[in-house]
Enzyme design. Structure first.
Site, PDB file in Angstrom:
ATOM      1  N   GLU A 194       0.911  -1.146   0.105  1.00 53.61           N
ATOM      2  CA  GLU A 194       0.108   0.052   0.058  1.00 53.61           C
ATOM      3  C   GLU A 194       0.978   1.252  -0.125  1.00 53.61           C
ATOM      4  O   GLU A 194       1.675   1.370   0.815  1.00 53.61           O
ATOM      5  CB  GLU A 194      -0.925  -0.054   1.201  1.00 53.61           C
ATOM      6  CG  GLU A 194      -1.677   1.327   1.620  1.00 53.61           C
ATOM      7  CD  GLU A 194      -2.490   1.659   0.605  1.00 53.61           C
ATOM      8  OE1 GLU A 194      -3.482   1.065   0.202  1.00 53.61           O
ATOM      9  OE2 GLU A 194      -2.283   3.021   0.186  1.00 53.61           O
ATOM     10  N   ASP A 232      -6.256  -4.007  -5.794  1.00 52.29           N
ATOM     11  CA  ASP A 232      -7.371  -3.288  -4.888  1.00 52.29           C
ATOM     12  C   ASP A 232      -6.757  -1.934  -5.025  1.00 52.29           C
ATOM     13  O   ASP A 232      -6.474  -1.350  -3.971  1.00 52.29           O
ATOM     14  CB  ASP A 232      -7.438  -3.997  -3.671  1.00 52.29           C
ATOM     15  CG  ASP A 232      -8.504  -3.360  -2.979  1.00 52.29           C
ATOM     16  OD1 ASP A 232      -9.200  -2.621  -3.358  1.00 52.29           O
ATOM     17  OD2 ASP A 232      -8.714  -3.692  -1.606  1.00 52.29           O
ATOM     18  N   ASP A 244      -9.030   4.728  -8.600  1.00 57.34           N
ATOM     19  CA  ASP A 244      -9.342   4.641 -10.022  1.00 57.34           C
ATOM     20  C   ASP A 244      -7.886   5.205 -10.586  1.00 57.34           C
ATOM     21  O   ASP A 244      -6.954   5.558  -9.931  1.00 57.34           O
ATOM     22  CB  ASP A 244     -10.437   5.492 -10.311  1.00 57.34           C
ATOM     23  CG  ASP A 244     -11.623   5.310  -9.798  1.00 57.34           C
ATOM     24  OD1 ASP A 244     -11.894   4.031  -9.788  1.00 57.34           O
ATOM     25  OD2 ASP A 244     -12.742   6.206  -9.334  1.00 57.34           O
TER      26      ASP A 244
HETATM   27  N1  SAM Z   1     -12.352  -0.525  -2.939  1.00 57.26           N
HETATM   28  C1  SAM Z   1     -11.872   0.576  -3.331  1.00 57.26           C
HETATM   29  C2  SAM Z   1     -12.120   1.384  -4.498  1.00 57.26           C
HETATM   30  O1  SAM Z   1     -12.444   0.532  -5.408  1.00 57.26           O
HETATM   31  O2  SAM Z   1     -12.775   2.421  -4.387  1.00 57.26           O
HETATM   32  C3  SAM Z   1     -10.234   0.679  -3.233  1.00 57.26           C
HETATM   33  C4  SAM Z   1      -9.856   0.893  -1.918  1.00 57.26           C
HETATM   34  S1  SAM Z   1      -8.226   0.990  -1.426  1.00 57.26           S
HETATM   35  C5  SAM Z   1      -8.280   1.880  -0.168  1.00 57.26           C
HETATM   36  C6  SAM Z   1      -7.065   1.434  -2.693  1.00 57.26           C
HETATM   37  C7  SAM Z   1      -5.977   1.929  -2.249  1.00 57.26           C
HETATM   38  O3  SAM Z   1      -4.942   1.866  -3.473  1.00 57.26           O
HETATM   39  C8  SAM Z   1      -5.592   3.394  -1.564  1.00 57.26           C
HETATM   40  O4  SAM Z   1      -5.453   3.168  -0.268  1.00 57.26           O
HETATM   41  C9  SAM Z   1      -4.353   3.803  -2.152  1.00 57.26           C
HETATM   42  O5  SAM Z   1      -3.760   4.500  -1.513  1.00 57.26           O
HETATM   43  C10 SAM Z   1      -3.903   2.686  -2.721  1.00 57.26           C
HETATM   44  N2  SAM Z   1      -2.919   2.726  -4.108  1.00 57.26           N
HETATM   45  C11 SAM Z   1      -2.979   3.744  -5.114  1.00 57.26           C
HETATM   46  N3  SAM Z   1      -2.003   3.617  -5.857  1.00 57.26           N
HETATM   47  C12 SAM Z   1      -1.298   2.888  -5.369  1.00 57.26           C
HETATM   48  C13 SAM Z   1       0.129   2.231  -5.745  1.00 57.26           C
HETATM   49  N4  SAM Z   1       0.719   2.898  -7.021  1.00 57.26           N
HETATM   50  N5  SAM Z   1       0.803   1.210  -4.969  1.00 57.26           N
HETATM   51  C14 SAM Z   1       0.244   0.905  -3.772  1.00 57.26           C
HETATM   52  N6  SAM Z   1      -1.115   1.344  -3.649  1.00 57.26           N
HETATM   53  C15 SAM Z   1      -1.770   2.271  -4.010  1.00 57.26           C
END
Ligand code: SAM
Length: 281
Positions: free
Chosen positions: A106, A155, A158
């Site tokens: 994350e 997960d 967008d």
């Molecule tokens: N269920 C959710 C949705 O579709 O709306 C997804 C939730 S989850 C919290 C998405 C997570 O992806 C976020 O906490 C964000 O910080 C993480 N994220 C975004 N880009 C990322 C990356 N390049 N590497 C790792 N984590 C990432």
């Protein structure tokens, strides 16, 4: 005075939830994080003003990102979650005793810490002994890995902000390389309804189709995401989610799931004609 959370699903459509309390707000180096409490959806959190997870419908998303793949290969030993800071996907994976290692990468540690405080049931397994947390960019983490994971669940947010690269062809290629021969990749596939989501859906699908011999799309109903109609992609080098569906082996595990079941596993790949046509374009 009434307080409402409002999200623009398109320039012409808005979705609003009556808020009881604005519990938390913070700007991390990556995004703005907010947690709210509400009558209808319980506690929910948003990133940059977009709904991520709420207590009422999170079971749908987390069941569908996890169990479709696990019922296709119930023998997964090593899994990787990219994103997923709220912990819901990891929680579902920990229900499988056969999984030995779950790595979660994350980018934003603040999302994890706030979820542990405000969504403790969703985040309940982040300290499970089989779970390793890495706070770094998933794109960098996966690069160069070879045949290490039986399952990768993307997960993500967008394709804007830190999540953008998680929809790129280079990233999908890295996932392909990091998967074992029977490995499965599940990724956010956006939605077939509003124009912006359709564009992202087609882009993701076309890239995956070029890389993976098996690349399918399945649907689920997500009340708080734009249009309520959302998709995941299923990609694998060898396993087909319908032909290789291990119905009996999965049912023998005796998992009690609120959304997913074996009939739905077969049904969720049956897409409406307009979606099939868009995916073939
Ligand atoms: N269920 C959710 C949705 O579709 O709306 C997804 C939730 S989850 C919290 C998405 C997570 O992806 C976020 O906490 C964000 O910080 C993480 N994220 C975004 N880009 C990322 C990356 N390049 N590497 C790792 N984590 C990432």
């Amino acid at each position: 005075m009434e307080l409402w959370y409002t999200e623009e699903h398109t320039e012409n459509v808005r979705f609003s939830i009556k808020v009881k309390e604005h519990l938390y707000t913070a700007k991390s180096p990556f995004q703005t994080i907010d947690f709210f409490s509400s009558e209808e959806f319980g506690t929910f959190f948003t990133l940059d003003g977009l709904m991520m997870v709420n207590e009422k419908d999170e079971f749908i998303y987390h069941d569908m990102i996890t169990h479709v793949a696990m019922a296709t290969n119930p023998y997964v030993k090593k899994a990787l979650v990219i994103g997923g800071g709220d912990g819901g996907t990891v929680r579902e994976l920990t229900r499988y005793p056969g999984i030995e290692t779950i790595d979660m990468v994350e980018i934003d540690e603040m999302v994890v810490r706030a979820s542990q405080k405000y969504l403790p049931l969703t985040a309940s397994q982040l300290d499970n002994h089989r779970v390793n947390l890495y706070f770094e960019d998933g794109i960098r983490f996966i690069h160069g890995k070879k045949k290490e994971y039986d399952l990768i669940l993307v997960d993500s947010t967008d394709p804007i902000g830190p999540g953008e690269g998680l929809f790129s062809k280079a990233f999908y290629q890295d996932c392909f390389n990091a998967l074992t021969d029977t490995g499965i990749l599940i990724n956010q596939h956006e939605s077939p309804y509003y124009d912006r989501d359709v564009r992202e859906m087609k882009r993701a699908h076309n890239k995956l189709k070029e890389l993976f011999p098996i690349s399918k799309v399945y649907q689920f109903h997500m009340p708080t995401y734009p249009s309520g109609y959302w998709l995941f992609g299923f990609a694998s080098k060898t396993l087909d989610p319908l032909k290789d569906h291990q119905r009996e082996a999965w049912e023998e595990l005796g998992l009690d799931t609120k959304y997913y079941n074996s009939d739905l596993h077969q049904g969720c790949f049956s897409l409406p004609s307009f979606v099939k046509n868009m995916l073939e374009e």
